[in-house]
Design a protein around this motif. Structure first.
Motif, mmCIF file in Angstrom:
data_model
loop_
_atom_site.group_PDB
_atom_site.id
_atom_site.type_symbol
_atom_site.label_atom_id
_atom_site.label_comp_id
_atom_site.label_asym_id
_atom_site.label_seq_id
_atom_site.Cartn_x
_atom_site.Cartn_y
_atom_site.Cartn_z
ATOM 1 N N GLY A 76 20.718 -0.350 -12.719
ATOM 2 C CA GLY A 76 20.006 -1.408 -13.429
ATOM 3 C C GLY A 76 19.271 -0.908 -14.659
ATOM 4 O O GLY A 76 19.610 0.105 -15.278
ATOM 5 N N ARG A 77 18.213 -1.622 -14.992
ATOM 6 C CA ARG A 77 17.445 -1.348 -16.214
ATOM 7 C C ARG A 77 16.294 -0.395 -15.922
ATOM 8 O O ARG A 77 15.574 -0.553 -14.932
ATOM 9 N N LEU A 78 16.091 0.590 -16.777
ATOM 10 C CA LEU A 78 14.947 1.483 -16.670
ATOM 11 C C LEU A 78 13.752 0.871 -17.409
ATOM 12 O O LEU A 78 13.921 0.174 -18.413
ATOM 13 N N HIS A 79 12.579 1.169 -16.953
ATOM 14 C CA HIS A 79 11.362 0.596 -17.533
ATOM 15 C C HIS A 79 11.235 0.910 -19.021
ATOM 16 O O HIS A 79 10.878 0.050 -19.834
ATOM 17 N N SER A 80 11.512 2.163 -19.391
ATOM 18 C CA SER A 80 11.355 2.597 -20.782
ATOM 19 C C SER A 80 12.678 3.068 -21.380
ATOM 20 O O SER A 80 12.699 4.011 -22.176
ATOM 21 N N LYS A 81 13.760 2.455 -20.986
ATOM 22 C CA LYS A 81 15.116 2.736 -21.486
ATOM 23 C C LYS A 81 15.631 4.117 -21.086
ATOM 24 O O LYS A 81 16.697 4.247 -20.519
ATOM 25 N N VAL A 82 14.885 5.171 -21.418
ATOM 26 C CA VAL A 82 15.338 6.524 -21.075
ATOM 27 C C VAL A 82 14.558 7.098 -19.890
ATOM 28 O O VAL A 82 14.817 8.230 -19.463
ATOM 29 N N HIS A 83 13.624 6.331 -19.362
ATOM 30 C CA HIS A 83 12.723 6.856 -18.329
ATOM 31 C C HIS A 83 12.159 5.699 -17.525
ATOM 32 O O HIS A 83 11.971 4.594 -18.039
ATOM 33 N N ASP A 84 11.897 5.957 -16.232
ATOM 34 C CA ASP A 84 11.219 4.957 -15.406
ATOM 35 C C ASP A 84 10.057 5.615 -14.668
ATOM 36 O O ASP A 84 10.251 6.626 -13.986
ATOM 37 N N PRO A 85 8.830 5.092 -14.823
ATOM 38 C CA PRO A 85 7.665 5.717 -14.183
ATOM 39 C C PRO A 85 7.680 5.637 -12.666
ATOM 40 O O PRO A 85 6.913 6.338 -12.009
ATOM 41 N N GLU A 86 8.527 4.780 -12.105
ATOM 42 C CA GLU A 86 8.694 4.719 -10.646
ATOM 43 C C GLU A 86 10.087 5.192 -10.257
ATOM 44 O O GLU A 86 10.715 4.640 -9.368
ATOM 45 N N GLY A 87 10.558 6.227 -10.937
ATOM 46 C CA GLY A 87 11.920 6.703 -10.758
ATOM 47 C C GLY A 87 12.154 7.467 -9.472
ATOM 48 O O GLY A 87 11.271 7.575 -8.604
ATOM 49 N N ILE A 88 13.345 8.042 -9.373
ATOM 50 C CA ILE A 88 13.804 8.659 -8.122
ATOM 51 C C ILE A 88 13.055 9.946 -7.803
ATOM 52 O O ILE A 88 12.407 10.071 -6.749
ATOM 53 N N LEU A 89 13.123 10.922 -8.706
ATOM 54 C CA LEU A 89 12.563 12.243 -8.422
ATOM 55 C C LEU A 89 11.042 12.206 -8.289
ATOM 56 O O LEU A 89 10.469 12.874 -7.415
ATOM 57 N N SER A 90 10.373 11.413 -9.125
ATOM 58 C CA SER A 90 8.907 11.383 -9.095
ATOM 59 C C SER A 90 8.356 10.641 -7.890
ATOM 60 O O SER A 90 7.133 10.638 -7.665
ATOM 61 N N THR A 91 9.227 10.017 -7.105
ATOM 62 C CA THR A 91 8.772 9.394 -5.859
ATOM 63 C C THR A 91 8.476 10.454 -4.807
ATOM 64 O O THR A 91 7.665 10.237 -3.903
ATOM 65 N N ILE A 92 9.101 11.637 -4.943
ATOM 66 C CA ILE A 92 8.884 12.703 -3.959
ATOM 67 C C ILE A 92 7.427 13.185 -3.953
ATOM 68 O O ILE A 92 6.801 13.254 -2.888
ATOM 69 N N PRO A 93 6.811 13.532 -5.103
ATOM 70 C CA PRO A 93 5.395 13.922 -5.052
ATOM 71 C C PRO A 93 4.469 12.776 -4.659
ATOM 72 O O PRO A 93 3.351 13.026 -4.195
ATOM 73 N N ALA A 94 4.932 11.527 -4.817
ATOM 74 C CA ALA A 94 4.122 10.402 -4.351
ATOM 75 C C ALA A 94 3.953 10.442 -2.828
ATOM 76 O O ALA A 94 2.964 9.926 -2.297
ATOM 77 N N ILE A 95 4.907 11.057 -2.130
ATOM 78 C CA ILE A 95 4.762 11.250 -0.682
ATOM 79 C C ILE A 95 3.531 12.097 -0.398
ATOM 80 O O ILE A 95 2.799 11.853 0.564
ATOM 81 N N ALA A 96 3.292 13.097 -1.248
ATOM 82 C CA ALA A 96 2.113 13.957 -1.086
ATOM 83 C C ALA A 96 0.825 13.168 -1.279
ATOM 84 O O ALA A 96 -0.186 13.430 -0.616
ATOM 85 N N THR A 97 0.838 12.181 -2.171
ATOM 86 C CA THR A 97 -0.326 11.303 -2.327
ATOM 87 C C THR A 97 -0.591 10.543 -1.039
ATOM 88 O O THR A 97 -1.743 10.419 -0.600
ATOM 89 N N GLY A 98 0.476 10.032 -0.423
ATOM 90 C CA GLY A 98 0.323 9.363 0.869
ATOM 91 C C GLY A 98 -0.202 10.314 1.931
ATOM 92 O O GLY A 98 -1.045 9.938 2.761
#
Length: 380
Positions: free
Chosen positions: A206-228
């Motif tokens: 689908g569509r990325l938030h900023s065309k070349v990047h998404d702030p809720e993307g795949i790889l950056s969800t992994i460190p979000a687990i550490a926040t949890g």
């Protein structure tokens, strides 16, 4: 604290969730208007804090999302308490396999609901086509990160949970800094050149938030687990009966300072960045999350000063409902204009802008109070 059937509900946690959500549902507009109206330096500074940073760095507005995820982690040890009591065990990793399977089913259902609601917020039901739909979302990340933090919590003792926590942060730093991106090389932490953005362009549909990047993307969800997981650690500590409430506040504030300082030190090598959810960002904002929680816990649950927090409780106890509503399901501004518009017309800018912002929040709180009085709560 509210005690019921052997479980403990921290009133401060609901209030903090409401405080966190308040800025999204209209608080930011009130603050911007107050700064414009008064021109007071303190309010101008606070208004500036209610904007996202362009890339590196961190404002209070950048903290809202991770604080919400942190809170969901804090709630986890309390939400599993009944299961532990029914199974006559002390720790979640001691639960029988049959019970864990039931918990997993419930967690999967919650995660799928949050992913779906995130897609709805992104316009799924507008049916604009697969390529025009943004699949990554705030609610989706909360669901996924909460789910994997829960899996770690359910299957590992505290020592192994800490190994997972530091392993996630260090592992994310290693892959982001040392794995090269075609056309950019390794360690180029820009919006287009980062490994996180490259993976999103390759694999995120689908569509990325900023065309070349998404702030809720795949790889950056992994460190979000550490926040949890930081929330899980905090909730586990709060359940510990060995410490008096005031002593818990001291320890929480000490942990907050250590995390903030560590995050700032790591920032020199791996910049604090919300869009990439960098490891330094996890520590820095995690420290502030604990500090905010400690303050709310001290004022509300320890000192017993609760009445002032009632509006935040209304928001916090139906946070998903109000988030979905303000993101497009309900037009509170139209209702506010219908009720207060005539009076507001007698004023001029910037006062009229301030009154419009306040009127919208009033309507939202009336809506939430109606749900509260009728005991209507969306439990996801």
């Amino acid at each position: 604290m509210i005690k019921n059937s052997g479980s403990v509900r921290l009133v401060s946690l609901d209030a903090l969730r409401g405080f966190d959500m308040f800025w999204i549902i209209g608080g930011e507009h009130i603050m911007h208007a107050l700064a414009e109206t008064t021109q007071w330096p303190a309010l101008i500074w606070m208004s500036a804090q209610l904007h996202h940073t362009v890339w590196n760095g961190c404002t209070f507005y950048d903290m809202i999302f991770p604080i919400f995820l942190f809170i969901s982690g804090v709630s986890m040890p309390f939400s599993f308490q009944k299961k532990l009591m029914a199974a006559n065990v002390t720790n979640p990793w001691e639960l029988p396999v049959k019970v864990k399977r039931e918990v997993y089913k419930s967690m999967i259902r919650r995660t799928m609901i949050l992913i779906f609601l995130g897609l709805v917020v992104n316009g799924l039901l507008k049916f604009n086509g697969f390529g025009n739909t943004r699949f990554a979302s705030v609610l989706g990340r909360i669901g996924i990160a909460w789910f994997f933090a829960g899996i770690i919590y359910l299957n590992n003792d505290l020592q192994k949970q800490l190994i997972w926590f530091f392993g996630i942060l260090l592992g994310y730093w290693v892959v982001m800094v040392f794995i090269p991106v075609p056309g950019f090389g390794a360690g180029v932490l820009t919006m287009e050149g980062s490994l996180e953005s490259y993976i999103d362009r390759l694999f995120l549909p689908g569509r990325l938030h900023s065309k070349v990047h998404d702030p809720e993307g795949i790889l950056s969800t992994i460190p979000a687990i550490a926040t949890g997981l930081l929330g899980v650690f905090t909730g586990t500590f709060m359940k510990n009966q060995r410490y008096f409430p005031l002593k818990k506040v001291y320890f929480l504030l000490l942990a907050a300072v250590v995390l903030i300082v560590t995050g700032l030190l790591w920032d020199m090598y791996f910049a604090i960045n919300k869009r990439l959810w960098t490891s330094s960002f996890v520590l820095f904002v995690g420290g502030w999350s604990i500090a905010f929680f400690a303050l709310f816990y001290l004022i509300i649950d320890v000192l017993g000063w609760k009445k002032w927090s009632f509006p935040f409780l209304l928001i916090g106890m139906n946070s998903i409902v109000i988030y979905m509503a303000v993101e497009g399901v309900v037009n509170f501004a139209t209702t506010a204009d219908f009720i207060f518009g005539g009076l507001i017309e007698f004023t001029t800018e910037p006062v009229s802008v301030l009154l419009k912002a306040v009127s919208v929040v009033i309507i939202e709180l009336v809506f939430l109070y109606f749900l509260y009085r009728n005991k209507l709560f969306l439990k996801v």
